[in-house]
Design a protein around this motif. Structure first.
Motif, PDB file in Angstrom:
ATOM      1  N   TYR A 110       6.728   9.297   6.492  1.00 18.88           N
ATOM      2  CA  TYR A 110       5.712   8.981   7.513  1.00 18.88           C
ATOM      3  C   TYR A 110       5.383  10.165   8.437  1.00 18.88           C
ATOM      4  O   TYR A 110       4.202  10.478   8.635  1.00 18.88           O
ATOM      5  CB  TYR A 110       6.151   7.753   8.311  1.00 18.88           C
TER       6      TYR A 110
ATOM      7  N   THR B 248       0.684   5.602   5.624  1.00 18.49           N
ATOM      8  CA  THR B 248       0.859   4.779   6.821  1.00 18.49           C
ATOM      9  C   THR B 248       1.159   3.353   6.375  1.00 18.49           C
ATOM     10  O   THR B 248       1.017   3.017   5.194  1.00 18.49           O
ATOM     11  CB  THR B 248      -0.377   4.820   7.735  1.00 18.49           C
ATOM     12  N   SER B 249       1.556   2.525   7.320  1.00 20.42           N
ATOM     13  CA  SER B 249       2.080   1.203   6.924  1.00 20.42           C
ATOM     14  C   SER B 249       0.999   0.184   6.566  1.00 20.42           C
ATOM     15  O   SER B 249       1.272  -0.781   5.881  1.00 20.42           O
ATOM     16  CB  SER B 249       2.905   0.624   8.078  1.00 20.42           C
ATOM     17  N   ARG B 250      -0.207   0.384   7.069  1.00 25.43           N
ATOM     18  CA  ARG B 250      -1.296  -0.601   6.903  1.00 25.43           C
ATOM     19  C   ARG B 250      -0.877  -1.992   7.384  1.00 25.43           C
ATOM     20  O   ARG B 250      -1.261  -3.009   6.820  1.00 25.43           O
ATOM     21  CB  ARG B 250      -1.771  -0.661   5.454  1.00 25.43           C
TER      22      ARG B 250
END
Ligand SMILES: Cc1cc2nc3c(=O)[nH]c(=O)nc-3n(C[C@H](O)[C@H](O)[C@H](O)COP(=O)(O)OP(=O)(O)OC[C@H]3O[C@@H](n4cnc5c(N)ncnc54)[C@H](O)[C@@H]3O)c2cc1C
Length: 478
Positions: free
Chosen positions: A227, A239-241
């Motif tokens: 990240y 990114t985590s969305r």
């Protein structure tokens, strides 16, 4: 013996069973629990959910109903006004307790205070809990007991408090059945889905609902170590969305902290987790700020900028909205947004900078477009994001910071993968020219099948001149 025979749980943006304090409180204090959702967009006033949010809401409500049914219950859907719907359900079920998780946006706070007062006057017990934020607004203050306006000290204080967070609550294993006589409407009658089917890209990209959120968190946890370096690369999925899942409360922020901090003991993972949690800290910062400064949804936090004169140009705004500015990184971002309901954070900053600085169009025009098209549209985060870029908010980017979309593209899309994905009409241009096709020699354009003004627009604005103009506007403001 429980205190109440029946309780209502008023679901709003906490569409989950795990770590849901309102649901757990109702179960602990009542024999029967009735899960209720009231669709009342008019109560959000000028920030009623946009089209992409409504699409998400439809699927999230369907998912929540599915999860409740598996446990023996079901979601009761109603239309607003909220107080009328709650009173009707209270009457029909003889409930004496209403529980909900708090929201902290201005319109919701006002509505909830009115509802709570009215129910109290009716003799109904009300329990309001926090399931939305790590810490409630008002609990993270500076040494003078005032709200922070700068992120880093806010985060330092909040970060220290993280150890005090209670562990997330487990989801119930079964639920009491809901009474048969309670009135309800069918999900389809809410007409949340678009009439003209433009939503295929959203359906291809997202899985709304708690199960989708938990899977997304689990998958992200496996590569959280990447990240810190990957989060600025729009061409990668680093990114985590999780933003839409967090917005609709399909996942609570405490679950994010607990899952990432406890599951990944390695050094790289823990560096990744800390860098990631700092971003979740921005979400907290945005919500706390909006709570303390509710007028900022429509007016700049920094009053100096209230007198700023903005340009009006429907044509330029439309070109920006449609991804037809002739500036590739901006157009790629706007098309990603249109197709998937999401845009990478770095690209959000760049498109917002072009609109508010190079084009001198009001940040609220951009905020409203994002509001309608983002699946993660969130009043606190969106307000903070736009004011940050426009330079008029808390901890804002300095007003003289004007992103250069060509340099940004070279730096953050070094392999040109992002541009080629979203702008296939430029895909055959060599790397050297693809970020600024207007500078390419005619022969290169021809060879790549690009005709400026025909197959791809010429730039709506000269980046250098408009930058100087913007600096001039800002220096006059000061
Ligand atoms: C102009 C502009 C408008 C924005 N509008 C929104 C919006 O409407 N809704 C929204 O959720 N975010 C908004 N953001 C912030 C950010 O772009 C998104 O949260 C992020 O891109 C979501 O993707 P992710 O979940 O993969 O993020 P990750 O990088 O995985 O971040 C994790 C979580 O932290 C939070 N977060 C990350 N960055 C920010 C930030 N800068 N401010 C507040 N919270 C943050 C989000 O909840 C996000 O899901 C905006 C940013 C800008 C510059």
């Amino acid at each position: 013996m429980k205190t109440h025979r029946t309780a209502l749980v008023w679901f709003r943006r906490d569409l989950r069973l795990t770590d849901n304090p309102a649901l757990l409180h109702a179960l602990a204090n009542a024999e029967r629990v009735v899960p209720l959702f009231v669709f009342a967009p008019e109560e959000e006033q000028q920030w009623a959910p946009g089209a992409a949010s409504l699409w998400w809401l439809h699927h999230s409500l369907a998912a929540l109903n599915g999860s409740l049914r598996k446990l023996g219950s079901a979601l009761v859907l109603q239309t607003g006004p909220s107080l009328t719907a709650l009173r009707r359900a209270l009457r029909e079920t003889d409930a004496t307790l209403v529980c909900w998780n708090k929201l902290y946006e201005p319109a919701a706070l006002k509505r909830d205070a009115e509802v709570a007062a009215a129910l109290d006057a009716d003799g109904v017990s009300v329990e309001q809990t926090n399931g939305t934020l790590l810490f409630e607004p008002g609990s993270i203050l500076n040494g003078s007991k005032l709200p922070y306006r700068v992120f880093t000290p806010f985060w330092r204080t909040l970060d220290k408090e993280l150890v005090t967070l209670p562990a997330p609550l487990r989801a119930p294993r079964q639920l009491p059945a809901i009474p048969r006589n309670v009135s309800r409407v069918e999900l389809d009658t809410l007409e949340l889905l678009p009439k003209i089917a433009w939503d295929q890209g959203l359906a291809d990209t997202w899985t709304p609902g708690e199960a989708g959120a938990l899977k997304q968190l689990k998958d992200f946890g496996k590569h959280v170590a990447a990240y810190p370096t990957g989060r600025d690369r729009p061409d990668r999925e680093e990114t985590s969305r999780l933003a839409p899942h967090l917005h609709f409360g399909e996942l609570g922020p405490r679950q994010v902290v607990a899952t990432l901090r406890h599951a990944h003991p390695g050094a790289a993972e823990s560096r990744g987790t800390e860098s990631y949690l700092r971003q979740v800290g921005w979400r907290e910062f945005a919500h706390h700020l909006l709570f303390h400064f509710p007028a900022t949804t429509d007016a700049p936090l920094n009053p100096m900028f209230a007198k700023q004169k903005w340009r009006r140009s429907r044509a330029d705004l439309r070109a920006w909205q449609r991804g037809a500015t002739g500036i590739p990184l901006v157009d790629a971002g706007m098309r990603e947004l249109w197709r998937t309901g999401w845009m990478h954070n770095r690209v959000r900053m760049i498109v917002a900078s072009l609109l508010t600085k190079n084009l001198q169009i009001h940040w609220l025009e951009g905020a409203h477009w994002f509001w309608d098209t983002l699946v993660d549209a969130d009043l606190a985060n969106n307000t903070l994001g736009w004011q940050w870029v426009a330079g008029c908010g808390a901890d804002a980017a300095p007003y003289y910071r004007i992103f250069n979309p060509v340099l940004q593209a070279k730096r953050f899309d070094p392999l040109r993968g992002y541009i080629r994905q979203w702008l296939p009409e430029l895909a055959r241009l060599p790397d050297r020219w693809i970020h600024q096709p207007w500078t390419a020699p005619d022969a290169v354009l021809k060879h790549a099948g690009v005709e400026l003004g025909v197959t791809y627009p010429r730039p709506v604005v000269d980046l250098g001149e408009s930058r100087n103009r913007a600096l001039q506007v800002y220096s006059e403001l000061r």
